[in-house]
Design an enzyme around this catalytic site. Sequence first.
Site, PDB file in Angstrom:
ATOM      1  N   ASP A  88       0.864  -1.161   0.000  1.00  0.00           N
ATOM      2  CA  ASP A  88       0.000   0.000   0.000  1.00  0.00           C
ATOM      3  C   ASP A  88       0.916   1.230   0.000  1.00  0.00           C
ATOM      4  O   ASP A  88       2.115   1.127   0.298  1.00  0.00           O
ATOM      5  CB  ASP A  88      -0.878  -0.037   1.253  1.00  0.00           C
ATOM      6  CG  ASP A  88      -1.662   1.233   1.456  1.00  0.00           C
ATOM      7  OD1 ASP A  88      -2.405   1.626   0.545  1.00  0.00           O
ATOM      8  OD2 ASP A  88      -1.504   1.849   2.526  1.00  0.00           O
ATOM      9  N   ASP A 137      -0.135   5.158   1.031  1.00  0.00           N
ATOM     10  CA  ASP A 137      -0.356   6.080   2.147  1.00  0.00           C
ATOM     11  C   ASP A 137      -0.440   5.324   3.469  1.00  0.00           C
ATOM     12  O   ASP A 137      -1.234   4.401   3.629  1.00  0.00           O
ATOM     13  CB  ASP A 137      -1.657   6.866   1.937  1.00  0.00           C
ATOM     14  CG  ASP A 137      -1.580   7.805   0.749  1.00  0.00           C
ATOM     15  OD1 ASP A 137      -0.709   8.699   0.762  1.00  0.00           O
ATOM     16  OD2 ASP A 137      -2.375   7.646  -0.193  1.00  0.00           O
ATOM     17  N   ASP A 147      -1.695  -0.889   5.905  1.00  0.00           N
ATOM     18  CA  ASP A 147      -2.037  -0.314   7.216  1.00  0.00           C
ATOM     19  C   ASP A 147      -3.531  -0.227   7.444  1.00  0.00           C
ATOM     20  O   ASP A 147      -3.965   0.386   8.424  1.00  0.00           O
ATOM     21  CB  ASP A 147      -1.423   1.077   7.344  1.00  0.00           C
ATOM     22  CG  ASP A 147      -2.063   2.085   6.390  1.00  0.00           C
ATOM     23  OD1 ASP A 147      -2.265   1.737   5.219  1.00  0.00           O
ATOM     24  OD2 ASP A 147      -2.362   3.211   6.826  1.00  0.00           O
TER      25      ASP A 147
END
Length: 234
Positions: free
Chosen positions: A13, A15, A171
């Site tokens: 991922d 961000d 996240d």
Amino acid sequence: MSEVAPYQLLIFDWDGTLVDSIGRIVEAMRVAALACDLLPRSDEAIKGIIGLGLPEAIQSLHPDLHEPARVEHFRRRYSDAYLALEAEPSVLFEGVRESLELFREQGYQLAVATGKSRPGLARVLAAHGWLEYFDITRCADETASKPDPRMLHEILGHCRVAPERALMVGDSVFDLQMATRAGIDSVAVGYGAQPLSALREHGPALAIEAFNELRAWLVARTHGQSIEVGSYVG
């Protein structure tokens, strides 16, 4: 003789996993809501939708926002606010650049699966000198938004790697749900949008609080070792 590493492909991922941008996303969402005469959602609520494509994120935060013109106004105000905050690009988390270089040297294929748009990802990749760095990148506006596994299927197909030989690092619960649906192992990072207490419920192979812990875990697995990392033993 050392054992062969079980993974060939590492998918990240963007961000909150590679770059420290969560605070800017939260602020831009609040600015957009105020500009559209909407009640801004809490920081935690906004963090809870990070990882989705922008249309899905807006719908989740503001389900009463239906009119296409108002949705487009919100999207533009969010994008304008985020671009202003990103005049100086968000920094990479500690250890990210060095770790990715090591992974590349060790022969891993590297990919990005993000909720960002293609123009947005291209801009930040250029800022970090990474336009040609990853083997493939997939964005929410050119495929299905997380947690739909389509972007992972596309990455696997491009890299010609079986699901069991890939690892998704993210996240958000959407990252881990997407990985599960694609039959891919996952790593939960607790320094981004969502806490490990929420991410552990989705069965990651590893949970970490610093990016360098991923590097240590993968190096150990390459050599057939078992080391304690965070709350998991790999």
